[in-house]
Design a protein around this motif. Structure first.
Motif, PDB file in Angstrom:
ATOM      1  N   LEU A 120       3.079  -8.665   2.521  1.00  0.00           N
ATOM      2  CA  LEU A 120       4.539  -7.996   3.126  1.00  0.00           C
ATOM      3  C   LEU A 120       4.427  -8.395   4.726  1.00  0.00           C
ATOM      4  O   LEU A 120       5.554  -8.654   5.291  1.00  0.00           O
ATOM      5  CB  LEU A 120       4.376  -6.500   2.939  1.00  0.00           C
ATOM      6  CG  LEU A 120       4.874  -6.146   1.530  1.00  0.00           C
ATOM      7  CD1 LEU A 120       4.231  -4.571   1.126  1.00  0.00           C
ATOM      8  CD2 LEU A 120       6.245  -6.331   1.214  1.00  0.00           C
ATOM      9  N   ARG A 121       3.404  -8.266   5.318  1.00  0.00           N
ATOM     10  CA  ARG A 121       3.270  -8.435   6.803  1.00  0.00           C
ATOM     11  C   ARG A 121       3.627  -9.767   7.179  1.00  0.00           C
ATOM     12  O   ARG A 121       4.040 -10.127   8.036  1.00  0.00           O
ATOM     13  CB  ARG A 121       2.022  -7.793   7.494  1.00  0.00           C
ATOM     14  CG  ARG A 121       1.928  -6.426   7.350  1.00  0.00           C
ATOM     15  CD  ARG A 121       0.553  -5.852   8.147  1.00  0.00           C
ATOM     16  NE  ARG A 121       0.773  -4.506   8.200  1.00  0.00           N
ATOM     17  CZ  ARG A 121      -0.373  -3.632   8.194  1.00  0.00           C
ATOM     18  NH1 ARG A 121      -1.478  -4.230   7.613  1.00  0.00           N
ATOM     19  NH2 ARG A 121      -0.021  -2.230   8.136  1.00  0.00           N
ATOM     20  N   ALA A 122       2.870 -10.807   6.242  1.00  0.00           N
ATOM     21  CA  ALA A 122       3.250 -12.180   6.374  1.00  0.00           C
ATOM     22  C   ALA A 122       4.758 -12.747   6.251  1.00  0.00           C
ATOM     23  O   ALA A 122       5.176 -13.456   6.823  1.00  0.00           O
ATOM     24  CB  ALA A 122       2.259 -12.809   5.481  1.00  0.00           C
ATOM     25  N   CYS A 123       5.516 -11.763   5.744  1.00  0.00           N
ATOM     26  CA  CYS A 123       6.844 -12.103   5.506  1.00  0.00           C
ATOM     27  C   CYS A 123       7.656 -11.240   6.346  1.00  0.00           C
ATOM     28  O   CYS A 123       8.829 -11.197   6.185  1.00  0.00           O
ATOM     29  CB  CYS A 123       7.303 -11.621   3.983  1.00  0.00           C
ATOM     30  SG  CYS A 123       6.476 -13.003   2.589  1.00  0.00           S
ATOM     31  N   GLY A 124       7.267 -10.573   6.996  1.00  0.00           N
ATOM     32  CA  GLY A 124       7.897  -9.673   7.969  1.00  0.00           C
ATOM     33  C   GLY A 124       8.256  -8.223   7.569  1.00  0.00           C
ATOM     34  O   GLY A 124       9.299  -7.640   8.183  1.00  0.00           O
ATOM     35  N   ALA A 125       7.715  -7.779   6.434  1.00  0.00           N
ATOM     36  CA  ALA A 125       8.127  -6.722   5.805  1.00  0.00           C
ATOM     37  C   ALA A 125       7.134  -5.432   6.363  1.00  0.00           C
ATOM     38  O   ALA A 125       6.564  -4.722   5.568  1.00  0.00           O
ATOM     39  CB  ALA A 125       8.240  -6.508   4.447  1.00  0.00           C
ATOM     40  N   ASP A 126       6.979  -5.329   7.715  1.00  0.00           N
ATOM     41  CA  ASP A 126       6.096  -4.222   8.190  1.00  0.00           C
ATOM     42  C   ASP A 126       6.440  -2.983   7.774  1.00  0.00           C
ATOM     43  O   ASP A 126       5.591  -2.003   7.672  1.00  0.00           O
ATOM     44  CB  ASP A 126       5.887  -4.451   9.631  1.00  0.00           C
ATOM     45  CG  ASP A 126       5.390  -5.631  10.157  1.00  0.00           C
ATOM     46  OD1 ASP A 126       4.798  -6.572   9.311  1.00  0.00           O
ATOM     47  OD2 ASP A 126       5.433  -5.832  11.279  1.00  0.00           O
ATOM     48  N   ASP A 127       7.378  -2.517   7.708  1.00  0.00           N
ATOM     49  CA  ASP A 127       7.919  -1.166   7.191  1.00  0.00           C
ATOM     50  C   ASP A 127       7.570  -0.901   5.915  1.00  0.00           C
ATOM     51  O   ASP A 127       6.800   0.032   5.588  1.00  0.00           O
ATOM     52  CB  ASP A 127       9.528  -0.935   7.687  1.00  0.00           C
ATOM     53  CG  ASP A 127      10.450  -2.073   6.708  1.00  0.00           C
ATOM     54  OD1 ASP A 127       9.793  -3.191   6.350  1.00  0.00           O
ATOM     55  OD2 ASP A 127      11.511  -1.715   6.055  1.00  0.00           O
ATOM     56  N   ALA A 128       7.650  -1.812   4.970  1.00  0.00           N
ATOM     57  CA  ALA A 128       7.170  -1.611   3.505  1.00  0.00           C
ATOM     58  C   ALA A 128       5.712  -1.931   3.486  1.00  0.00           C
ATOM     59  O   ALA A 128       5.121  -0.943   2.650  1.00  0.00           O
ATOM     60  CB  ALA A 128       7.744  -2.653   2.727  1.00  0.00           C
ATOM     61  N   ALA A 129       5.035  -2.579   4.507  1.00  0.00           N
ATOM     62  CA  ALA A 129       3.726  -2.523   4.576  1.00  0.00           C
ATOM     63  C   ALA A 129       3.017  -1.275   4.667  1.00  0.00           C
ATOM     64  O   ALA A 129       2.018  -0.809   4.102  1.00  0.00           O
ATOM     65  CB  ALA A 129       3.029  -3.733   5.217  1.00  0.00           C
ATOM     66  N   ASP A 130       3.628  -0.476   5.458  1.00  0.00           N
ATOM     67  CA  ASP A 130       3.156   0.767   5.970  1.00  0.00           C
ATOM     68  C   ASP A 130       3.077   1.974   4.661  1.00  0.00           C
ATOM     69  O   ASP A 130       2.687   2.705   4.860  1.00  0.00           O
ATOM     70  CB  ASP A 130       3.643   1.528   7.138  1.00  0.00           C
ATOM     71  CG  ASP A 130       3.317   0.480   8.189  1.00  0.00           C
ATOM     72  OD1 ASP A 130       2.233  -0.386   8.268  1.00  0.00           O
ATOM     73  OD2 ASP A 130       3.966   0.282   9.370  1.00  0.00           O
ATOM     74  N   ALA A 131       4.247   1.574   3.886  1.00  0.00           N
ATOM     75  CA  ALA A 131       4.394   2.353   2.792  1.00  0.00           C
ATOM     76  C   ALA A 131       3.407   2.407   1.542  1.00  0.00           C
ATOM     77  O   ALA A 131       3.447   3.262   0.630  1.00  0.00           O
ATOM     78  CB  ALA A 131       5.689   2.319   2.167  1.00  0.00           C
ATOM     79  N   ARG A 132       2.445   1.390   1.756  1.00  0.00           N
ATOM     80  CA  ARG A 132       1.497   1.536   0.898  1.00  0.00           C
ATOM     81  C   ARG A 132       1.834   1.144  -0.589  1.00  0.00           C
ATOM     82  O   ARG A 132       1.416   1.646  -1.288  1.00  0.00           O
ATOM     83  CB  ARG A 132       0.512   2.767   0.726  1.00  0.00           C
ATOM     84  CG  ARG A 132      -0.238   3.055   2.124  1.00  0.00           C
ATOM     85  CD  ARG A 132      -1.141   4.282   1.981  1.00  0.00           C
ATOM     86  NE  ARG A 132      -1.560   4.597   3.346  1.00  0.00           N
ATOM     87  CZ  ARG A 132      -2.634   4.144   3.860  1.00  0.00           C
ATOM     88  NH1 ARG A 132      -3.272   3.121   3.031  1.00  0.00           N
ATOM     89  NH2 ARG A 132      -3.303   4.417   4.883  1.00  0.00           N
ATOM     90  N   LEU A 133       2.802   0.086  -0.799  1.00  0.00           N
ATOM     91  CA  LEU A 133       3.074  -0.414  -1.925  1.00  0.00           C
ATOM     92  C   LEU A 133       1.973  -1.032  -2.738  1.00  0.00           C
ATOM     93  O   LEU A 133       1.230  -1.838  -2.041  1.00  0.00           O
ATOM     94  CB  LEU A 133       4.423  -1.269  -1.823  1.00  0.00           C
ATOM     95  CG  LEU A 133       5.790  -0.625  -1.171  1.00  0.00           C
ATOM     96  CD1 LEU A 133       6.580  -1.748  -1.146  1.00  0.00           C
ATOM     97  CD2 LEU A 133       6.260   0.428  -2.269  1.00  0.00           C
ATOM     98  N   GLY A 134       1.877  -1.077  -3.984  1.00  0.00           N
ATOM     99  CA  GLY A 134       1.129  -2.054  -4.735  1.00  0.00           C
ATOM    100  C   GLY A 134       1.562  -3.495  -4.733  1.00  0.00           C
ATOM    101  O   GLY A 134       2.772  -3.936  -4.280  1.00  0.00           O
ATOM    102  N   ARG A 135       0.803  -4.447  -5.274  1.00  0.00           N
ATOM    103  CA  ARG A 135       1.023  -5.725  -5.095  1.00  0.00           C
ATOM    104  C   ARG A 135       2.204  -5.956  -6.046  1.00  0.00           C
ATOM    105  O   ARG A 135       2.908  -6.844  -5.480  1.00  0.00           O
ATOM    106  CB  ARG A 135      -0.277  -6.469  -5.867  1.00  0.00           C
ATOM    107  CG  ARG A 135       0.038  -8.046  -6.068  1.00  0.00           C
ATOM    108  CD  ARG A 135      -1.134  -8.684  -6.231  1.00  0.00           C
ATOM    109  NE  ARG A 135      -0.996 -10.181  -6.504  1.00  0.00           N
ATOM    110  CZ  ARG A 135      -0.529 -10.575  -7.507  1.00  0.00           C
ATOM    111  NH1 ARG A 135      -0.410  -9.769  -8.863  1.00  0.00           N
ATOM    112  NH2 ARG A 135      -0.499 -12.001  -7.841  1.00  0.00           N
ATOM    113  N   GLY A 136       2.241  -5.586  -7.177  1.00  0.00           N
ATOM    114  CA  GLY A 136       3.536  -5.867  -7.880  1.00  0.00           C
ATOM    115  C   GLY A 136       4.675  -5.301  -7.325  1.00  0.00           C
ATOM    116  O   GLY A 136       5.808  -6.142  -7.174  1.00  0.00           O
ATOM    117  N   ALA A 137       4.847  -4.230  -6.719  1.00  0.00           N
ATOM    118  CA  ALA A 137       6.205  -3.584  -6.056  1.00  0.00           C
ATOM    119  C   ALA A 137       6.315  -4.625  -4.815  1.00  0.00           C
ATOM    120  O   ALA A 137       7.571  -4.750  -4.339  1.00  0.00           O
ATOM    121  CB  ALA A 137       5.745  -2.286  -5.601  1.00  0.00           C
TER     122      ALA A 137
END
Length: 320
Positions: free
Chosen positions: A62-79
């Motif tokens: 997520l961070r590599a793709c610029g989705a830092d907001d989602a990365a902080d939400a502790r999503l799992g790999r599939g999500a």
């Protein structure tokens, strides 16, 4: 912006006053879809060969793709993979980028060949609402093919006028931003580790690295190629140099200072890479020395990423 409504390149067809921002968005959307597909594709290989805990795995991609907001939400790999492929509401997703490219082409249709607009409409129509896990590699390959087709049409059917330069500017800015973001996401990785292989594969640079260096990738080699080498088309330096040329071609003054700041950050990073390599040769591999060098490198990579982001914002304001 000087020249709106007039030919942006001498002897070229004019670009309407509403078109520049849309043409820039078109180039950025096409490039972002391709870059995200490459990153997720490389991440699947990394996860297979060097598995991480589920939450850490998700945060990395997520961070590599610029989705830092989602990365902080502790999503799992599939999500995380689902968000990056099919979530049309999230700006970091492939689906969002392709929809944005289609919409931008529709709004700037007077400046574009019908072939390009039709191809983007067809791509948008074929976007799935969800990509099931076994089909993710096929979907990523399809996205890369459609992005390459769009670029091919642009290169072969768009006149070398203001419209072409604006699309090229969007592509170059997005490519530089994607590579800078990718490097920043791995800024804290050790000098030698699997993360740098992932970085190189994500930018399509693994084969170029092998030809130039042989052996396992290191942080210094990856940074030299992806941040500093103006000859490599996905490097930050290449994107910034050619973005400057596009800005001069279309007569935009705003944003030039931001690009100059980005290039200064890249130059500072170059000196840092050289100093780190020299220090490693002289001092060996003492843990304290390695930690200091890694901290300085990480700071420089994050500064480069921030500078590229700022340059992009300034250019968007200048074209608004």
């Amino acid at each position: 912006m000087a020249g709106i409504g007039e030919p942006l390149v001498r002897g070229a067809a004019g670009v309407s006053a509403s078109a520049p921002a849309h043409l820039l968005a078109l180039g950025r959307g096409i490039e972002r879809a391709d870059a995200t597909a490459r990153i997720v594709e490389a991440h699947l290989l990394l996860a297979r060969d060097h598995p991480l805990p589920d939450a850490a795995d998700a945060r990395l991609v997520l961070r590599a793709c610029g989705a830092d907001d989602a990365a902080d939400a502790r999503l799992g790999r599939g999500a995380a993979i689902d968000l990056l492929t099919a979530d049309r509401s999230h700006p970091a997703s492939i689906a969002h980028a392709l929809v944005e490219a289609r919409d931008a082409a529709r709004l700037a249709r007077e400046s574009l060949p019908a072939e390009l607009s039709d191809m983007l409409v067809a791509t948008r129509a074929r976007l799935p609402r969800k990509v099931v896990e076994p089909r993710v590699p096929d979907f990523l390959a399809w996205v890369r093919e459609r992005s390459a087709l769009a670029v091919g049409i642009i290169e072969s059917a768009v006149a070398r006028d203001g419209a072409f330069e604006l699309i090229a500017l969007g592509r170059r800015l997005e490519r530089a931003a994607a590579t800078a973001r990718l490097l920043a996401a791995h800024a804290d990785d050790p000098e030698s580790g699997p993360g740098w292989m992932f970085v190189l594969r994500s930018a399509g640079a693994h084969e170029a690295h092998v030809r130039a260096h042989r052996g396992a990738p290191t942080a210094a080699a990856a940074i030299e190629l992806l941040a500093l080498d103006e000859r490599f088309p996905r490097s930050v330096a290449h994107g910034l140099v050619h973005a400057e040329r596009s800005l001069r071609a279309i007569g935009v003054d705003g944003g030039a200072a931001g690009l100059a700041a980005s290039r200064r950050a890249a130059a500072e990073l170059s000196l840092l890479v050289e100093a780190s390599a020299s220090a490693a040769a002289e001092l060996g591999t003492a843990p304290a020395d390695a930690d200091r060098a890694r901290a300085r490198r990480a700071s420089a990579l994050r500064s480069l990423h921030a500078a590229v982001q700022q340059a992009t914002r300034e250019i968007l304001v200048a074209l608004d």
